[in-house]
Design a protein around this motif. Structure first.
Motif, PDB file in Angstrom:
ATOM      1  N   LEU A  49       0.822  -1.216   0.000  1.00  0.00           N
ATOM      2  CA  LEU A  49       0.000   0.000   0.000  1.00  0.00           C
ATOM      3  C   LEU A  49       0.855   1.265   0.000  1.00  0.00           C
ATOM      4  N   ILE A  50       1.982   1.242   0.702  1.00  0.00           N
ATOM      5  CA  ILE A  50       2.896   2.387   0.672  1.00  0.00           C
ATOM      6  C   ILE A  50       3.439   2.585  -0.745  1.00  0.00           C
ATOM      7  N   GLY A  51       3.872   1.490  -1.381  1.00  0.00           N
ATOM      8  CA  GLY A  51       4.381   1.586  -2.754  1.00  0.00           C
ATOM      9  C   GLY A  51       3.312   2.045  -3.729  1.00  0.00           C
ATOM     10  N   LEU A  52       2.091   1.543  -3.558  1.00  0.00           N
ATOM     11  CA  LEU A  52       0.985   1.948  -4.425  1.00  0.00           C
ATOM     12  C   LEU A  52       0.656   3.420  -4.235  1.00  0.00           C
ATOM     13  N   ALA A  53       0.666   3.882  -2.986  1.00  0.00           N
ATOM     14  CA  ALA A  53       0.406   5.297  -2.713  1.00  0.00           C
ATOM     15  C   ALA A  53       1.476   6.173  -3.357  1.00  0.00           C
ATOM     16  N   LYS A  54       2.714   5.731  -3.307  1.00  0.00           N
ATOM     17  CA  LYS A  54       3.805   6.495  -3.918  1.00  0.00           C
ATOM     18  C   LYS A  54       3.639   6.566  -5.436  1.00  0.00           C
ATOM     19  N   GLU A  55       3.248   5.458  -6.040  1.00  0.00           N
ATOM     20  CA  GLU A  55       3.042   5.457  -7.492  1.00  0.00           C
ATOM     21  C   GLU A  55       1.827   6.293  -7.891  1.00  0.00           C
ATOM     22  N   CYS A  56       0.779   6.266  -7.070  1.00  0.00           N
ATOM     23  CA  CYS A  56      -0.386   7.121  -7.351  1.00  0.00           C
ATOM     24  C   CYS A  56      -0.002   8.587  -7.236  1.00  0.00           C
ATOM     25  N   TYR A  60      -0.072  11.627 -10.439  1.00  0.00           N
ATOM     26  CA  TYR A  60      -0.675  12.959 -10.477  1.00  0.00           C
ATOM     27  C   TYR A  60       0.343  14.089 -10.377  1.00  0.00           C
ATOM     28  N   TRP A  61       1.409  13.917  -9.615  1.00  0.00           N
ATOM     29  CA  TRP A  61       2.324  15.023  -9.372  1.00  0.00           C
ATOM     30  C   TRP A  61       3.775  14.708  -9.685  1.00  0.00           C
ATOM     31  N   GLY A  62       4.063  13.542 -10.170  1.00  0.00           N
ATOM     32  CA  GLY A  62       5.460  13.164 -10.424  1.00  0.00           C
ATOM     33  C   GLY A  62       5.687  12.771 -11.865  1.00  0.00           C
ATOM     34  N   LEU A  71       6.731  -3.572  -9.699  1.00  0.00           N
ATOM     35  CA  LEU A  71       7.375  -4.889  -9.753  1.00  0.00           C
ATOM     36  C   LEU A  71       8.620  -4.911  -8.868  1.00  0.00           C
ATOM     37  N   ALA A  72       9.405  -3.831  -8.908  1.00  0.00           N
ATOM     38  CA  ALA A  72      10.587  -3.744  -8.046  1.00  0.00           C
ATOM     39  C   ALA A  72      10.171  -3.735  -6.576  1.00  0.00           C
ATOM     40  N   ASN A  73       9.076  -3.032  -6.264  1.00  0.00           N
ATOM     41  CA  ASN A  73       8.555  -3.042  -4.889  1.00  0.00           C
ATOM     42  C   ASN A  73       8.186  -4.468  -4.473  1.00  0.00           C
TER      43      ASN A  73
END
Length: 99
Positions: A49-56, A60-62, A71-73
């Motif tokens: 969930l932390i990795g998914l939140a970072k990708e989300c 939007y902003w990255g 996959l690396a996560n």
């Protein structure tokens, strides 16, 4: 078949990026820390969930959502799970036998 070859070549190319190694090692470290306070499945879920939140956030902003980062996560989480399992079951059993 050619799509599978194309995907494998892209995966190998992107796995050499510094960013992918960061995702792997951060997920591994988070997994080891989370496993100190949670069961292994709970720790894995939290890190996913932390990795998914970072990708989300990246979406939007990255730089954009990247499935190869996820996959690396996942690979970092898997490696962390193996390490946790080794310490909980294998090494703990050996130490118990020795003592």
């Amino acid at each position: 078949m050619t799509q599978l070859v194309f995907f494998c070549r892209a995966l190998i190319k992107h796995s050499q990026e510094y960013d992918k190694r960061q995702h792997f090692f951060y997920s591994l470290a988070l997994m080891l820390v989370a496993a100190l306070v949670l069961q292994i499945w709970g720790a894995a879920l939290v890190v996913v969930l932390i990795g998914l939140a970072k990708e989300c956030w990246d979406h939007y902003w990255g730089s954009g959502f990247c499935w190869l980062d996820m996959l690396a996560n996942t690979m970092g989480i898997a490696a962390g799970s193996v390490i946790v399992w080794l310490f909980e079951y294998v090494f703990a059993g050996v130490i118990h036998i020795l003592l």
